[in-house]
Design a protein around this motif. Structure first.
Motif, PDB file in Angstrom:
ATOM      1  N   CYS A 148       2.353  -4.762  -5.810  1.00 49.79           N
ATOM      2  CA  CYS A 148       1.587  -4.399  -4.552  1.00 49.79           C
ATOM      3  C   CYS A 148       1.827  -3.139  -3.686  1.00 49.79           C
ATOM      4  N   TYR A 149       1.003  -2.780  -2.703  1.00 42.40           N
ATOM      5  CA  TYR A 149       1.045  -1.675  -2.117  1.00 42.40           C
ATOM      6  C   TYR A 149       1.684  -2.106  -0.887  1.00 42.40           C
ATOM      7  N   ALA A 150       2.492  -1.489   0.004  1.00 44.70           N
ATOM      8  CA  ALA A 150       3.067  -1.902   1.301  1.00 44.70           C
ATOM      9  C   ALA A 150       2.198  -1.402   2.278  1.00 44.70           C
ATOM     10  N   ILE A 151       0.914  -1.605   2.171  1.00 45.12           N
ATOM     11  CA  ILE A 151       0.193  -1.550   3.374  1.00 45.12           C
ATOM     12  C   ILE A 151      -0.753  -2.993   3.394  1.00 45.12           C
ATOM     13  N   PRO A 152      -1.515  -2.931   4.612  1.00 46.96           N
ATOM     14  CA  PRO A 152      -2.034  -4.378   4.760  1.00 46.96           C
ATOM     15  C   PRO A 152      -3.456  -4.471   3.456  1.00 46.96           C
ATOM     16  N   ALA A 153      -3.421  -5.647   3.296  1.00 48.26           N
ATOM     17  CA  ALA A 153      -4.698  -6.002   1.997  1.00 48.26           C
ATOM     18  C   ALA A 153      -5.443  -7.016   2.755  1.00 48.26           C
ATOM     19  N   LYS A 154      -6.460  -7.132   2.153  1.00 47.57           N
ATOM     20  CA  LYS A 154      -7.467  -8.201   2.711  1.00 47.57           C
ATOM     21  C   LYS A 154      -7.326  -9.602   1.709  1.00 47.57           C
ATOM     22  N   LEU A 155      -7.347 -10.542   2.193  1.00 50.96           N
ATOM     23  CA  LEU A 155      -7.314 -11.759   1.334  1.00 50.96           C
ATOM     24  C   LEU A 155      -8.576 -12.023   1.124  1.00 50.96           C
ATOM     25  N   VAL A 156      -9.237 -12.025  -0.292  1.00 53.11           N
ATOM     26  CA  VAL A 156     -10.787 -12.227  -0.651  1.00 53.11           C
ATOM     27  C   VAL A 156     -10.840 -13.491  -1.323  1.00 53.11           C
TER      28      VAL A 156
ATOM     29  N   TRP B 249      -4.856   4.903   6.491  1.00 51.85           N
ATOM     30  CA  TRP B 249      -4.806   5.144   5.016  1.00 51.85           C
ATOM     31  C   TRP B 249      -6.063   5.411   4.157  1.00 51.85           C
ATOM     32  N   GLN B 250      -7.365   5.187   4.893  1.00 52.12           N
ATOM     33  CA  GLN B 250      -8.343   5.045   4.076  1.00 52.12           C
ATOM     34  C   GLN B 250      -8.794   6.607   3.023  1.00 52.12           C
ATOM     35  N   THR B 251      -8.149   7.682   3.776  1.00 52.48           N
ATOM     36  CA  THR B 251      -8.075   8.970   3.069  1.00 52.48           C
ATOM     37  C   THR B 251      -7.120   9.045   1.936  1.00 52.48           C
ATOM     38  N   ILE B 252      -5.905   8.878   2.756  1.00 56.35           N
ATOM     39  CA  ILE B 252      -4.882   9.238   1.856  1.00 56.35           C
ATOM     40  C   ILE B 252      -4.468   8.506   0.778  1.00 56.35           C
ATOM     41  N   PHE B 253      -4.989   7.087   0.992  1.00 57.85           N
ATOM     42  CA  PHE B 253      -4.939   6.362  -0.198  1.00 57.85           C
ATOM     43  C   PHE B 253      -5.465   6.901  -1.522  1.00 57.85           C
ATOM     44  N   PHE B 254      -6.627   7.592  -1.466  1.00 56.62           N
ATOM     45  CA  PHE B 254      -7.323   8.054  -2.734  1.00 56.62           C
ATOM     46  C   PHE B 254      -6.738   9.530  -3.010  1.00 56.62           C
ATOM     47  N   GLU B 255      -6.171  10.018  -2.053  1.00 57.59           N
ATOM     48  CA  GLU B 255      -5.421  11.485  -2.320  1.00 57.59           C
ATOM     49  C   GLU B 255      -4.413  11.313  -3.091  1.00 57.59           C
ATOM     50  N   LEU B 256      -3.553  10.156  -2.791  1.00 58.25           N
ATOM     51  CA  LEU B 256      -2.410   9.953  -3.535  1.00 58.25           C
ATOM     52  C   LEU B 256      -2.612   9.678  -4.978  1.00 58.25           C
ATOM     53  N   LYS B 257      -3.732   8.789  -5.427  1.00 56.78           N
ATOM     54  CA  LYS B 257      -4.199   8.322  -6.565  1.00 56.78           C
ATOM     55  C   LYS B 257      -4.409   9.662  -7.318  1.00 56.78           C
TER      56      LYS B 257
ATOM     57  N   GLY C  17      -1.275   1.920 -11.815  1.00 58.91           N
ATOM     58  CA  GLY C  17      -1.922   2.928 -10.838  1.00 58.91           C
ATOM     59  C   GLY C  17      -0.900   3.708 -10.202  1.00 58.91           C
ATOM     60  N   ASN C  18      -0.946   3.917  -9.038  1.00 62.07           N
ATOM     61  CA  ASN C  18       0.071   4.612  -8.160  1.00 62.07           C
ATOM     62  C   ASN C  18       1.162   3.817  -7.174  1.00 62.07           C
ATOM     63  N   SER C  19       0.906   2.597  -7.571  1.00 61.74           N
ATOM     64  CA  SER C  19       1.681   1.441  -6.672  1.00 61.74           C
ATOM     65  C   SER C  19       3.144   1.701  -7.180  1.00 61.74           C
ATOM     66  N   SER C  20       3.912   1.288  -6.402  1.00 60.81           N
ATOM     67  CA  SER C  20       5.335   1.401  -6.691  1.00 60.81           C
ATOM     68  C   SER C  20       6.066   0.573  -5.446  1.00 60.81           C
ATOM     69  N   CYS C  21       7.160  -0.485  -5.783  1.00 61.74           N
ATOM     70  CA  CYS C  21       7.911  -1.047  -4.809  1.00 61.74           C
ATOM     71  C   CYS C  21       8.979  -0.304  -4.045  1.00 61.74           C
TER      72      CYS C  21
ATOM     73  N   LEU D  67       4.578  12.912  -5.572  1.00 61.40           N
ATOM     74  CA  LEU D  67       4.205  12.183  -6.775  1.00 61.40           C
ATOM     75  C   LEU D  67       2.899  11.613  -6.910  1.00 61.40           C
ATOM     76  N   GLY D  68       2.445  11.353  -5.606  1.00 61.25           N
ATOM     77  CA  GLY D  68       1.025  10.674  -5.248  1.00 61.25           C
ATOM     78  C   GLY D  68       1.420   9.152  -5.462  1.00 61.25           C
ATOM     79  N   ARG D  69       2.521   8.755  -5.127  1.00 59.93           N
ATOM     80  CA  ARG D  69       2.787   7.315  -5.396  1.00 59.93           C
ATOM     81  C   ARG D  69       2.875   6.301  -4.005  1.00 59.93           C
ATOM     82  N   ALA D  70       2.965   5.172  -4.473  1.00 61.83           N
ATOM     83  CA  ALA D  70       3.283   4.258  -3.489  1.00 61.83           C
ATOM     84  C   ALA D  70       2.883   4.290  -1.918  1.00 61.83           C
ATOM     85  N   PRO D  71       1.579   4.263  -1.776  1.00 64.61           N
ATOM     86  CA  PRO D  71       1.174   4.181  -0.369  1.00 64.61           C
ATOM     87  C   PRO D  71       2.048   3.087   0.241  1.00 64.61           C
ATOM     88  N   THR D  72       2.503   3.454   1.382  1.00 64.57           N
ATOM     89  CA  THR D  72       3.398   2.587   1.987  1.00 64.57           C
ATOM     90  C   THR D  72       3.552   2.789   3.497  1.00 64.57           C
TER      91      THR D  72
END
Ligand code: SF4
Length: 440
Positions: A2-10, A64-72, A136-140, A418-423
């Motif tokens: 998981c990413y340490a940012i909010p997610a939507k339960l779908v 996060w909406q821009t940074i999330f993709f920049e990190l990727k 992807g770029n997720s990290s705990c 390193l483009g990792r771990a949006p948190t």
């Protein structure tokens, strides 16, 4: 992961939920009753840990909406490999991994035997490429609180072994809860590791109180307490602990018996299996570099680790503490750890692999190099400073003199590079991101 940012339960299907991070979906365990499709949540280690009010979540996500993709983009650029430049051997390894075929012990051995700098570079690059493809770029990023340096064991390399003379400390349950609260409220941690020597002063009642109160803070509670009865671990699970770290240390029975007197490898492995069966998110692994250990032993370690089917692997270099029987043993090379991480990534490509703090002690750059050799998970020591200095399991522990804020800022900065771990750990650290740092 998981990413340490909010997610939507779908979507919800029984106890399993599907969450969405800007279009990227993950499956999680729904560990709260009161959730519904459309809620914003935090998840860690595949477990839903907290619901977030929509306004708060939307504000954070706007950031996060821009940074999330920049990190990727940065991560994708750093993990690219040019297959035309690979030797036939490297290409053969990559093709097997891509086809999800296991490497044979002989193939693993040939990777451990690599010495040439260029060949090692390629090995790590392939492992990083596989990590990126799988996660992807997720990290705990876990915060670790070392709450007691008492231990009833006498492992021959450990600086807090029973016979070691050193100032001992035990944090009271109130102090542990207060340190956890600071980590959550002030620094934004969503996963906390509660770690100690094997200290039975903390009985079931104390541990249950600690776990229950910290779980209420909306975080993943990770326990690292050593050998305890299955009954104790079950009670802690029932109190809200959802992850456990218990390494088997070595699969070599002789080395284990010699260096961990009074303890038993078979019991440890049985307990690790039982913890997995209880439903814990399991982290396990071993120490690299025991005297007399061969590359074949390391391969057996890797195979045992895989057999235990953990959610996360943890490998620490042997750094014997002063005044312990193993003090003065030959230093483990950084490449041996990086090779272990890379080979583990090939053997279990979808795994999570932790960068341990001991690795940083071995070499300042090792943390970053490990993240570029297949690792994808980090811990930050958030033990109160006056105790942190006394948890001397090995000498010259990295981070002991740093303020928590500084450790967080340095870690977040490195991860962004390193483009990792949006948190959103440490919103202050996010806000101080140098401009352009996450561009790839
Ligand atoms: S390695 Fe773990 S069990 Fe062994 S003495 Fe150190 S803290 Fe205790």
């Amino acid at each position: 992961m998981c990413y340490a940012i909010p997610a939507k339960l779908v979507a919800i299907d029984g106890q399993t939920g599907t969450i969405d991070y800007f279009g990227e979906k993950r499956q999680i365990l729904l560990d709260l009753d009161d959730v519904a499709v459309g809620d914003y949540v935090y998840a860690q280690g595949g477990v839903l840990v907290r619901k977030i009010p929509p306004k708060e979540a939307e504000e954070i996500l706007e950031h996060w909406q821009t940074i999330f993709f920049e990190l990727k983009k940065t991560d994708a650029a750093l993990s690219k490999i040019d297959q035309n430049k690979l030797s036939s051997n490297a290409l053969a390894v990559l093709q097997k991994v891509n086809l999800r075929k296991s490497l044979t012990p002989d193939e693993m051995l040939s990777l451990f035997n690599l010495q040439d700098e260029q060949e090692l570079k390629v090995l790590y690059e392939i492992a990083n490429n596989v990590r990126q493809r799988e996660h992807g770029n997720s990290s705990c990023i876990h915060g670790v609180i070392e709450f007691s340096n008492y231990c009833s064991n006498n492992c021959h390399y450990c600086g807090i072994r029973k016979d070691q003379e050193l100032p001992r400390y035990r944090m009271s349950i109130e102090e542990i809860i207060s340190a956890a609260k600071e980590a959550v409220d002030e620094y934004g941690f969503k996963a906390l590791v509660l770690q100690s020597g094997e200290d039975f002063w903390y009985d079931d009642a104390k541990l249950i109180t600690m776990v229950r109160e910290i779980r209420k803070m909306g975080v993943l509670v990770f326990v690292s307490l050593g050998l305890r009865s299955k009954g104790t671990y079950q009670k802690l699970y029932d109190a809200g602990a959802r992850a456990v770290l218990l390494r088997f240390e070595t699969s070599n029975k002789d080395i284990f018996a010699k260096l961990r007197p009074g303890t038993n490898l078979a019991d440890r492995v049985q307990l690790i299996k039982a913890l997995k069966a209880m439903g814990y998110v399991l982290a396990t692994g071993f120490i690299v570099g025991f005297p007399g250990e061969t590359n074949n032993d390391l391969i057996q370690n890797i195979l045992l680790a895989k057999y235990l089917a953990p959610d996360m692997y943890s490998f620490g270099p042997l750094i014997p503490a002063s005044n312990t029987p193993l003090f003065g043993s030959p230093k483990v090379s950084k490449d041996l750890i990086l090779k272990t991480i890379a080979v583990m990534r090939f053997i279990d490509s979808n795994s999570n692999i932790l960068v341990t703090t001991a690795l940083e002690t071995l070499d300042r750059n090792a943390k970053q190099e490990a993240l570029l050799a297949g690792a994808n998970s980090m811990m930050i020591n958030i033990t109160p400073k006056h105790y942190k200095e006394l948890y001397k399991i090995y000498d010259d522990k990295a981070d002991v003199t740093k303020e928590i804020k500084q450790s967080i800022q340095e870690t977040v900065k490195m991860l962004y590079e390193l483009g990792r771990a949006p948190t959103d750990i440490a919103a202050h650290a996010v806000k101080t991101r140098p401009s352009g740092q996450a561009r790839g």
